[in-house]
Design a protein around this motif. Structure first.
Motif, mmCIF file in Angstrom:
data_model
loop_
_atom_site.group_PDB
_atom_site.id
_atom_site.type_symbol
_atom_site.label_atom_id
_atom_site.label_comp_id
_atom_site.label_asym_id
_atom_site.label_seq_id
_atom_site.Cartn_x
_atom_site.Cartn_y
_atom_site.Cartn_z
ATOM 1 N N LEU A 125 -13.559 -2.527 -22.614
ATOM 2 C CA LEU A 125 -12.028 -2.110 -23.295
ATOM 3 C C LEU A 125 -11.768 -3.052 -24.461
ATOM 4 C CD1 LEU A 125 -9.426 -1.108 -23.335
ATOM 5 C CD2 LEU A 125 -8.635 -2.828 -22.003
ATOM 6 N N VAL A 126 -11.818 -1.948 -25.507
ATOM 7 C CA VAL A 126 -11.655 -3.124 -26.992
ATOM 8 C C VAL A 126 -10.378 -2.012 -27.768
ATOM 9 C CG1 VAL A 126 -13.507 -1.098 -27.834
ATOM 10 C CG2 VAL A 126 -13.082 -3.223 -28.575
ATOM 11 N N GLN A 127 -10.105 -3.081 -28.851
ATOM 12 C CA GLN A 127 -9.112 -2.247 -29.602
ATOM 13 C C GLN A 127 -9.330 -1.411 -31.128
ATOM 14 O OE1 GLN A 127 -6.074 -5.756 -30.294
ATOM 15 N NE2 GLN A 127 -5.427 -5.165 -28.798
ATOM 16 N N PRO A 128 -8.570 -0.142 -31.146
ATOM 17 C CA PRO A 128 -9.098 0.183 -32.292
ATOM 18 C C PRO A 128 -9.542 -0.168 -33.172
ATOM 19 C CG PRO A 128 -6.725 0.936 -31.519
ATOM 20 C CD PRO A 128 -7.481 -0.345 -30.683
ATOM 21 N N GLY A 129 -10.633 -0.310 -34.230
ATOM 22 C CA GLY A 129 -11.538 -1.322 -35.163
ATOM 23 C C GLY A 129 -12.756 -2.259 -34.195
ATOM 24 N N GLY A 130 -12.085 -2.481 -32.553
ATOM 25 C CA GLY A 130 -13.340 -3.599 -32.356
ATOM 26 C C GLY A 130 -14.373 -2.901 -32.047
ATOM 27 N N SER A 131 -15.541 -4.028 -31.884
ATOM 28 C CA SER A 131 -16.933 -3.415 -31.899
ATOM 29 C C SER A 131 -17.970 -3.939 -30.086
ATOM 30 C CB SER A 131 -17.551 -4.830 -32.355
ATOM 31 O OG SER A 131 -17.491 -4.042 -34.035
ATOM 32 N N LEU A 132 -18.425 -3.683 -30.061
ATOM 33 C CA LEU A 132 -19.069 -4.165 -28.514
ATOM 34 C C LEU A 132 -20.542 -3.469 -28.563
ATOM 35 C CD1 LEU A 132 -17.192 -1.603 -26.109
ATOM 36 C CD2 LEU A 132 -17.587 -3.755 -25.919
ATOM 37 N N ARG A 133 -22.054 -4.062 -27.697
ATOM 38 C CA ARG A 133 -22.690 -3.843 -27.878
ATOM 39 C C ARG A 133 -23.466 -3.948 -26.380
ATOM 40 N NH1 ARG A 133 -27.478 -8.064 -28.186
ATOM 41 N NH2 ARG A 133 -26.912 -8.289 -26.648
ATOM 42 N N LEU A 134 -23.696 -2.605 -26.310
ATOM 43 C CA LEU A 134 -24.205 -1.534 -24.584
ATOM 44 C C LEU A 134 -25.408 -2.282 -25.223
ATOM 45 C CD1 LEU A 134 -22.604 2.133 -25.621
ATOM 46 C CD2 LEU A 134 -21.712 -0.501 -24.646
ATOM 47 N N SER A 135 -25.933 -2.230 -23.934
ATOM 48 C CA SER A 135 -27.746 -2.849 -23.946
ATOM 49 C C SER A 135 -28.287 -1.613 -23.012
ATOM 50 C CB SER A 135 -27.747 -4.374 -23.126
ATOM 51 O OG SER A 135 -27.219 -5.075 -24.236
ATOM 52 N N CYS A 136 -29.385 -1.562 -22.859
ATOM 53 C CA CYS A 136 -30.361 -0.930 -21.572
ATOM 54 C C CYS A 136 -31.207 -1.556 -21.425
ATOM 55 C CB CYS A 136 -29.796 0.939 -22.500
ATOM 56 S SG CYS A 136 -31.007 1.782 -21.087
ATOM 57 N N ALA A 137 -31.358 -1.731 -20.330
ATOM 58 C CA ALA A 137 -32.812 -2.432 -19.722
ATOM 59 C C ALA A 137 -33.607 -1.452 -18.932
ATOM 60 C CB ALA A 137 -32.825 -3.927 -18.754
ATOM 61 N N ALA A 138 -35.314 -0.717 -19.229
ATOM 62 C CA ALA A 138 -35.989 -0.251 -18.628
ATOM 63 C C ALA A 138 -37.349 -0.763 -18.942
ATOM 64 C CB ALA A 138 -35.483 1.057 -19.135
ATOM 65 N N SER A 139 -37.748 -0.326 -18.290
ATOM 66 C CA SER A 139 -39.297 -1.297 -18.613
ATOM 67 C C SER A 139 -40.123 -0.095 -19.217
ATOM 68 C CB SER A 139 -40.563 -1.051 -16.643
ATOM 69 O OG SER A 139 -39.734 0.125 -16.289
ATOM 70 N N THR A 174 -13.670 6.690 -27.149
ATOM 71 C CA THR A 174 -13.354 6.517 -25.230
ATOM 72 C C THR A 174 -14.321 7.370 -24.713
ATOM 73 O OG1 THR A 174 -11.641 5.395 -25.714
ATOM 74 C CG2 THR A 174 -12.007 6.414 -23.377
ATOM 75 N N ALA A 175 -15.350 6.515 -23.391
ATOM 76 C CA ALA A 175 -15.948 8.251 -22.704
ATOM 77 C C ALA A 175 -17.088 6.898 -22.218
ATOM 78 C CB ALA A 175 -17.079 8.361 -23.892
ATOM 79 N N VAL A 176 -17.622 7.392 -21.629
ATOM 80 C CA VAL A 176 -18.848 6.654 -20.689
ATOM 81 C C VAL A 176 -20.621 7.247 -21.201
ATOM 82 C CG1 VAL A 176 -20.590 6.383 -18.629
ATOM 83 C CG2 VAL A 176 -18.277 7.635 -18.169
ATOM 84 N N TYR A 177 -20.869 5.873 -21.659
ATOM 85 C CA TYR A 177 -21.990 6.698 -22.072
ATOM 86 C C TYR A 177 -23.403 5.155 -21.292
ATOM 87 C CZ TYR A 177 -19.084 5.647 -26.875
ATOM 88 O OH TYR A 177 -18.484 6.546 -27.598
ATOM 89 N N TYR A 178 -23.968 6.862 -21.660
ATOM 90 C CA TYR A 178 -25.889 7.350 -20.947
ATOM 91 C C TYR A 178 -26.688 6.219 -22.029
ATOM 92 C CZ TYR A 178 -22.419 9.253 -17.860
ATOM 93 O OH TYR A 178 -21.933 9.641 -16.960
ATOM 94 N N CYS A 179 -27.787 5.470 -21.588
ATOM 95 C CA CYS A 179 -28.744 5.388 -21.790
ATOM 96 C C CYS A 179 -29.932 6.223 -21.692
ATOM 97 C CB CYS A 179 -29.390 4.141 -21.249
ATOM 98 S SG CYS A 179 -31.276 3.630 -22.238
ATOM 99 N N GLN A 217 -18.743 2.561 -19.457
ATOM 100 C CA GLN A 217 -17.133 3.134 -19.258
ATOM 101 C C GLN A 217 -16.943 2.409 -20.803
ATOM 102 O OE1 GLN A 217 -15.089 5.392 -18.405
ATOM 103 N NE2 GLN A 217 -14.605 5.070 -20.239
ATOM 104 N N VAL A 218 -17.063 3.070 -22.670
ATOM 105 C CA VAL A 218 -15.669 2.020 -23.308
ATOM 106 C C VAL A 218 -14.570 2.652 -23.420
ATOM 107 C CG1 VAL A 218 -16.450 1.883 -25.275
ATOM 108 C CG2 VAL A 218 -18.315 2.045 -24.097
ATOM 109 N N THR A 219 -13.588 1.543 -23.578
ATOM 110 C CA THR A 219 -11.824 2.224 -23.445
ATOM 111 C C THR A 219 -12.049 1.686 -24.565
ATOM 112 O OG1 THR A 219 -11.920 2.908 -21.172
ATOM 113 C CG2 THR A 219 -9.922 2.972 -22.402
ATOM 114 N N GLY A 233 -22.650 -3.977 -20.762
ATOM 115 C CA GLY A 233 -21.543 -3.976 -21.576
ATOM 116 C C GLY A 233 -20.432 -3.504 -22.418
ATOM 117 N N GLY A 234 -20.002 -2.619 -21.306
ATOM 118 C CA GLY A 234 -18.871 -0.837 -22.020
ATOM 119 C C GLY A 234 -17.382 -2.220 -21.714
#
Length: 122
Positions: free
Chosen positions: A11-25, A91-96, A117-119, A8-9
């Motif tokens: 590139l997004v403009q300032p003010g924008g949105s993202l949804r990160l997902s993390c799949a794990a049993s 801006t960073a690498v996002y970890y679950c 990566q989220v930029t 889900g990471g």
């Protein structure tokens, strides 16, 4: 072996949105808590949010409080981090991450995914 996979990471403009997902049993088990961390170049890894396997009161760091929302779906074994009103400093690498320990203790998280990566840039 426990595996976590983020997605889900992007590139997004300032003010924008993202949804990160993390799949794990393991997120199908209430025994495992979910944490989200991020690391920007040259910075230490930062814990930004966490939630217990039973959906206990979530934690947010001051830098994201009011803009990010953590959730998880135990039936689907997926956790989410909704990022709103994004800023360049997000801006960073996002970890679950997962832990069997105290969910509010960010140092207890000992199982990490490879990151996404989220930029945030115009």
């Amino acid at each position: 072996q426990v595996q976590l996979v983020e997605s889900g990471g992007g590139l997004v403009q300032p003010g924008g949105s993202l949804r990160l997902s993390c799949a794990a049993s393991v997120f199908g088990s209430v025994d495992y808590a979910t944490g989200w961390f991020r690391q920007a170049p040259g910075n230490a890894r930062e814990g930004v949010s966490c939630i217990s396997g039973r959906g206990g009161r979530p934690y947010y760091s001051d830098s994201v409080k009011g803009r990010f929302t953590i959730s998880r779906d135990n039936d689907q074994s997926v956790a989410y981090l909704h990022l709103n009103d994004l800023k360049p400093e997000d801006t960073a690498v996002y970890y679950c991450a997962a832990t069997l320990g105290q969910y509010l203790m960010m140092r207890s998280y000992n199982i990490f995914g490879p990151g996404t990566q989220v930029t945030v840039s115009s």
